[in-house]
Structures are given as structure tokens and as C-alpha cells.
Design an enzyme around this catalytic site. Structure first.
Site, mmCIF file in Angstrom:
data_model
loop_
_atom_site.group_PDB
_atom_site.id
_atom_site.type_symbol
_atom_site.label_atom_id
_atom_site.label_comp_id
_atom_site.label_asym_id
_atom_site.label_seq_id
_atom_site.Cartn_x
_atom_site.Cartn_y
_atom_site.Cartn_z
ATOM 1 N N GLY A 13 -37.664 20.453 -0.792
ATOM 2 C CA GLY A 13 -37.758 21.264 0.418
ATOM 3 C C GLY A 13 -39.018 20.925 1.195
ATOM 4 N N VAL A 25 -53.747 11.520 2.676
ATOM 5 C CA VAL A 25 -53.526 10.465 1.672
ATOM 6 C C VAL A 25 -53.670 9.101 2.342
ATOM 7 C CG1 VAL A 25 -51.784 9.391 0.180
ATOM 8 C CG2 VAL A 25 -52.017 11.879 0.198
ATOM 9 N N ARG A 27 -55.183 8.194 5.155
ATOM 10 C CA ARG A 27 -56.527 7.829 5.644
ATOM 11 C C ARG A 27 -57.507 7.620 4.495
ATOM 12 N NH1 ARG A 27 -56.878 10.461 11.614
ATOM 13 N NH2 ARG A 27 -55.289 9.050 12.428
ATOM 14 N N ARG A 74 -32.889 15.294 -0.962
ATOM 15 C CA ARG A 74 -32.637 15.510 -2.383
ATOM 16 C C ARG A 74 -31.779 14.333 -2.820
ATOM 17 N NH1 ARG A 74 -34.752 20.872 -2.916
ATOM 18 N NH2 ARG A 74 -34.415 22.025 -1.012
ATOM 19 N N ASP A 105 -41.405 21.708 -7.675
ATOM 20 C CA ASP A 105 -41.091 21.616 -9.080
ATOM 21 C C ASP A 105 -40.138 20.452 -9.441
ATOM 22 O OD1 ASP A 105 -41.287 23.151 -11.544
ATOM 23 O OD2 ASP A 105 -39.129 23.450 -11.293
ATOM 24 N N THR A 128 -44.854 23.063 -1.570
ATOM 25 C CA THR A 128 -43.727 23.993 -1.562
ATOM 26 C C THR A 128 -44.189 25.353 -1.063
ATOM 27 O OG1 THR A 128 -42.181 25.252 -2.954
ATOM 28 C CG2 THR A 128 -44.111 24.387 -4.059
ATOM 29 N N ILE A 129 -43.362 25.974 -0.233
ATOM 30 C CA ILE A 129 -43.750 27.300 0.265
ATOM 31 C C ILE A 129 -43.690 28.354 -0.836
ATOM 32 C CG2 ILE A 129 -43.017 26.794 2.643
ATOM 33 C CD1 ILE A 129 -40.597 28.681 2.130
ATOM 34 N N ASP A 130 -42.978 28.039 -1.927
ATOM 35 C CA ASP A 130 -42.733 29.050 -2.970
ATOM 36 C C ASP A 130 -43.972 29.397 -3.807
ATOM 37 O OD1 ASP A 130 -40.176 28.759 -2.093
ATOM 38 O OD2 ASP A 130 -39.453 27.661 -3.841
ATOM 39 N N ASP A 132 -44.810 28.197 -6.578
ATOM 40 C CA ASP A 132 -44.376 28.417 -7.966
ATOM 41 C C ASP A 132 -44.778 27.301 -8.925
ATOM 42 O OD1 ASP A 132 -42.722 26.546 -6.854
ATOM 43 O OD2 ASP A 132 -40.859 27.397 -7.625
ATOM 44 N N GLY A 173 -38.304 31.955 -2.273
ATOM 45 C CA GLY A 173 -39.122 32.025 -3.472
ATOM 46 C C GLY A 173 -38.431 31.442 -4.694
ATOM 47 N N ARG A 174 -37.134 31.325 -4.633
ATOM 48 C CA ARG A 174 -36.373 30.745 -5.745
ATOM 49 C C ARG A 174 -36.949 31.136 -7.111
ATOM 50 N NH1 ARG A 174 -34.752 24.489 -5.962
ATOM 51 N NH2 ARG A 174 -36.980 24.353 -6.311
ATOM 52 N N ARG A 249 -30.047 48.387 6.014
ATOM 53 C CA ARG A 249 -29.895 47.187 6.838
ATOM 54 C C ARG A 249 -30.495 45.995 6.089
ATOM 55 N NH1 ARG A 249 -27.150 50.126 9.030
ATOM 56 N NH2 ARG A 249 -26.838 50.571 11.242
ATOM 57 N N GLN A 257 -38.797 30.502 7.646
ATOM 58 C CA GLN A 257 -39.955 30.546 6.736
ATOM 59 C C GLN A 257 -40.540 29.166 6.435
ATOM 60 O OE1 GLN A 257 -39.152 33.599 3.342
ATOM 61 N NE2 GLN A 257 -37.191 33.064 4.226
HETATM 62 P P1 ATP Z 1 -38.573 22.990 -3.437
HETATM 63 O O1 ATP Z 1 -39.248 23.774 -4.533
HETATM 64 O O2 ATP Z 1 -39.279 23.154 -2.160
HETATM 65 O O3 ATP Z 1 -37.095 23.190 -3.332
HETATM 66 P P2 ATP Z 1 -38.327 20.674 -5.139
HETATM 67 O O4 ATP Z 1 -39.173 19.483 -5.232
HETATM 68 O O5 ATP Z 1 -38.335 21.605 -6.325
HETATM 69 O O6 ATP Z 1 -38.727 21.424 -3.814
HETATM 70 P P3 ATP Z 1 -35.633 19.776 -5.815
HETATM 71 O O7 ATP Z 1 -34.433 19.696 -4.959
HETATM 72 O O8 ATP Z 1 -35.571 20.605 -7.028
HETATM 73 O O9 ATP Z 1 -36.808 20.233 -4.839
HETATM 74 O O10 ATP Z 1 -36.025 18.297 -6.266
HETATM 75 C C1 ATP Z 1 -36.160 17.244 -5.327
HETATM 76 C C2 ATP Z 1 -35.661 15.935 -5.889
HETATM 77 O O11 ATP Z 1 -36.417 15.579 -7.073
HETATM 78 C C3 ATP Z 1 -34.217 15.947 -6.387
HETATM 79 O O12 ATP Z 1 -33.285 15.773 -5.345
HETATM 80 C C4 ATP Z 1 -34.219 14.745 -7.314
HETATM 81 O O13 ATP Z 1 -34.111 13.535 -6.616
HETATM 82 C C5 ATP Z 1 -35.610 14.824 -7.952
HETATM 83 N N1 ATP Z 1 -35.487 15.495 -9.258
HETATM 84 C C6 ATP Z 1 -35.445 16.814 -9.514
HETATM 85 N N2 ATP Z 1 -35.284 17.063 -10.825
HETATM 86 C C7 ATP Z 1 -35.185 15.850 -11.435
HETATM 87 C C8 ATP Z 1 -34.962 15.391 -12.763
HETATM 88 N N3 ATP Z 1 -34.827 16.250 -13.774
HETATM 89 N N4 ATP Z 1 -34.918 14.055 -12.983
HETATM 90 C C9 ATP Z 1 -35.072 13.183 -11.980
HETATM 91 N N5 ATP Z 1 -35.260 13.537 -10.707
HETATM 92 C C10 ATP Z 1 -35.306 14.846 -10.412
#
Ligand code: ATP
Length: 325
Positions: A13, A25, A27, A74, A105, A128-130, A132, A173-174, A249, A257
Site C-alpha cells: 500500500g 535514499v 540523494r 502487489r 509488513d 505504511t499508514i497503519d 503496525d 489499520g488492518r 450512521r 486516508q
Molecule cells: P500495507 O501494510 O500498506 O498493505 P504491505 O507491504 O504489507 O503494505 P502486502 O500486499 O502485504 O503489502 O505486500 C506487498 C507485496 O510484498 C506482495 O504483493 C508480495 O509481492 C510481497 N510479499 C508479501 N508477503 C510475501 C511473502 N510471504 N513472500 C514473498 N513476497 C511477499
């Protein structure tokens, strides 16, 4: 192996401040004599070789922009051994010796697996905005999202106070309640319903029992999106069934967000973290996420950042409860 060329990508995300991180990074790397290559569309672009060399002017005039100029994606393919092998071949072809991965994550999980499989140096930035990710007090994008939520809730309050209603506002927040909890405090909301304490207390029952509307004519409750809580719609359904006397509501804030120009805090955080990523590579650090704790840069091994759940500060729950009487 000596590192000469550093690749940079954003994944998962998008989050406000990612551009400030890309700028920092790029620069810092150039300042330290590295070649920098921008990889478009996250891991997908690594597999399909969407890569461009970045000079300092490629990152001019982006610090104030939301989103990410590198785009993000993704990638299902990167989840497979074959996909990652292709990604590795691209890196060899492009003569990239190290990677900086900006994402949440999932992105750092992918980075960790790839780094181990190919013994490849990677430094991660928590984007990440979350908020987490374990091991860092704060992530890039969180502060901006929090401010967006606060502004939105302020506006909803104007209309809420004109009626006598219970408003559930769903925030992102997932499975992490940081945005909901701190958003509720910042906007002076009644309560936050968050996944972290879902199994401990029935937060809805508590809200109703505490006489949420004793002295007020409307109430605003922030709900973290989560399968556990069922989000704002899940809460509203429950109220309709269990407490039909209340007029409910629902507002789901959704993608607003993620957008917008990053706050000063996010720009500074992203700039510090971006510079620290290059510093880490110079210090021969590998497979760490850059974090910030007590205003100091720290290196958090990927294994820690992604495996552990980051706890919420329970004092904040209490503060919210006290202030909502
Ligand atoms: P956000 O928390 O903002 O959603 P995120 O980095 O957690 O961001 P994800 O969609 O979970 O978003 O992961 C992004 C990409 O990272 C996935 O599309 C995939 O390419 C790679 N990825 C995630 N988990 C794995 C895994 N277990 N093995 C290999 N690649 C992974």
C-alpha cells in the site's frame, strides 16, 4: 562484495512520505558515491525489469507529494520461488548490488525471504499508514493519515451535532488500532473500537453501558477496519439488533486516508530514515529495517519487525475513556 549500485522500490500500500523517502535514499546514495536505480511497481517491476537510473534531479520537487513516484504494486509472482529467481536475474542484469525496500509488513516479509534465498543485501524502510511494524515507534505515512482522519472526523462532527446520532467511522489499520485510537483522541471522539482488545472486552457493550450519550447529543466512535470487529458496518448491525433505540450512521473513510501531502513530521521521518538506510549499508548492515525509537535511529532485524505484534499503548485507552465523559 563491494556495493556500487543500489536499487530502490516501493511496495504494497502507498503511504504519504514515500516520495520523501525515495528522495532521501537517492540523494544520500549519490552523495556517498553510489549509483542509484529506481525500480517501478515494486517487486513486479523487479521481475519485469522496469528500472531507470536515478540522478538527483529525478527526485526534485517530490518531497511534498503524496503517493509514490515509483508506483507500487502487489506481486503474486514474487510470492513464488520462480518469481523471485527472475527478480534476482534482473538485479544481476542491472548490476544492482543492494536494495532499499519501502513498504509494510508484507513487503518486508518478501524482502526477508529474498535476502535469505539469494544472500542479497536489503535494507527496509517502514512505509505504511497503519503503524503496525514492530521495533519502530512510528512508520512513514502514519502521521499524515492520522491528521487526515482528524480533519475528516472534525467535519463529520459538525453534522453529527446537528442530529442525535451514534456515528461509527471506520478507519484503516488492518488489525492494528493505532489510527483508530489516536484518531479518536485527536478528534475528541467518544471511543475507539480496536482489534487489540477485541477478545478482552465487548467494546460496544462497554460504550453503551457507559451511557455514551448521557451529556451529549451525538457520539462519534472510531472503528478500526478488521475482520474481528467487523468494521463500522459490523458495529452498526449489532446496534440495530441489540440496541434498536439508537439512530446509527456509518462512514467509511477509505482511501482518502492514504492520500495527501505528507505532514512535516512524515517528511522529516522519511528523510532521516532514507539517509539512515544508506548509512546502514555503508556500515555493512543487512536485512534490517530502519526504525526510530525515542527519536533515535535503530536497526531492527526483519525477523523482529515482521514477526512480532506491535503493542498499543494502553494508557491511551484510559486517556480516551476519561476524556469522553
Ligand atoms: P500495507 O501494510 O500498506 O498493505 P504491505 O507491504 O504489507 O503494505 P502486502 O500486499 O502485504 O503489502 O505486500 C506487498 C507485496 O510484498 C506482495 O504483493 C508480495 O509481492 C510481497 N510479499 C508479501 N508477503 C510475501 C511473502 N510471504 N513472500 C514473498 N513476497 C511477499
Amino acid at each position: 562484495m563491494e556495493i556500487k549500485c543500489i536499487g530502490i522500490l516501493t511496495s504494497g500500500g502507498d503511504a504519504p512520505g514515500m516520495n520523501a523517502a525515495i528522495r532521501a535514499v537517492t540523494r544520500s546514495a549519490i552523495y556517498n558515491g553510489f549509483v542509484v536505480k529506481g525500480i517501478y511497481r515494486g517487486y513486479r517491476g523487479l521481475i519485469t525489469d522496469e528500472i531507470v537510473e536515478f540522478k538527483t534531479n529525478n527526485v526534485s520537487n517530490i518531497i511534498q507529494q503524496g503517493g509514490t513516484i515509483l508506483k507500487t504494486a502487489r506481486s503474486q509472482e514474487f510470492m513464488t520461488v520462480e518469481g523471485r529467481k527472475q527478480a534476482y536475474e534482473t538485479l544481476q542484469k542491472e548490476a544492482i548490488d543492494a536494495l532499499v525496500v519501502i513498504g509494510g509488513d508484507g513487503s518486508l516479509t518478501g524482502a526477508r525471504i529474498f535476502a535469505q534465498e539469494f544472500n542479497f543485501p536489503i535494507v527496509g524502510l517502514p512505509g505504511t499508514i497503519d503503524n503496525d511494524l514492530y521495533g519502530t515507534d512510528i512508520t512513514i505515512g502514519y502521521d499524515t493519515a492520522l491528521n487526515t482522519i482528524m480533519d475528516a472526523v472534525d467535519k463529520i462532527r459538525d453534522t453529527a451535532t446537528s442530529h442525535e446520532r451514534l456515528f461509527f467511522i471506520e478507519v484503516m489499520g488492518r488489525d492494528a488500532g493505532f489510527l483508530a485510537l489516536n484518531g479518536a483522541i485527536a478528534a475528541g471522539a467518544e471511543a475507539a473500537i480496536i482489534p487489540e482488545i477485541f477478545t478482552e472486552v465487548d467494546q460496544l457493550e462497554e460504550l453503551i453501558k457507559n451511557g455514551f450519550r448521557k451529556s451529549k447529543n451525538s457520539s462519534i466512535v472510531l472503528v478500526a477496519e478488521s475482520e474481528m470487529t467487523g468494521g463500522a458496518l459490523g458495529m452498526a448491525e449489532r446496534v440495530k439488533k441489540e440496541y434498536p433505540q439508537y439512530d446509527v450512521r456509518v462512514t467509511i473513510l477509505g482511501h482518502i486516508q492514504r492520500g495527501g501531502s505528507p505532514t512535516a513530521s512524515d517528511r522529516i521521518l522519511a528523510s532521516r530514515m532514507g539517509a539512515a538506510a544508506i548509512e546502514a549499508l555503508l556500515e555493512d548492515q543487512r536485512n534490517v529495517m530502519i526504525g526510530i525509537r525515542d527519536d533515535k535511529i535503530v536497526y531492527v532485524p526483519f525477523s523482529q519487525a515482521i514477526k512480532n505484534d506491535k503493542p498499543i499503548n494502553r494508557e491511551l485507552l484510559n486517556t480516551l475513556r476519561i476524556l469522553s465523559i
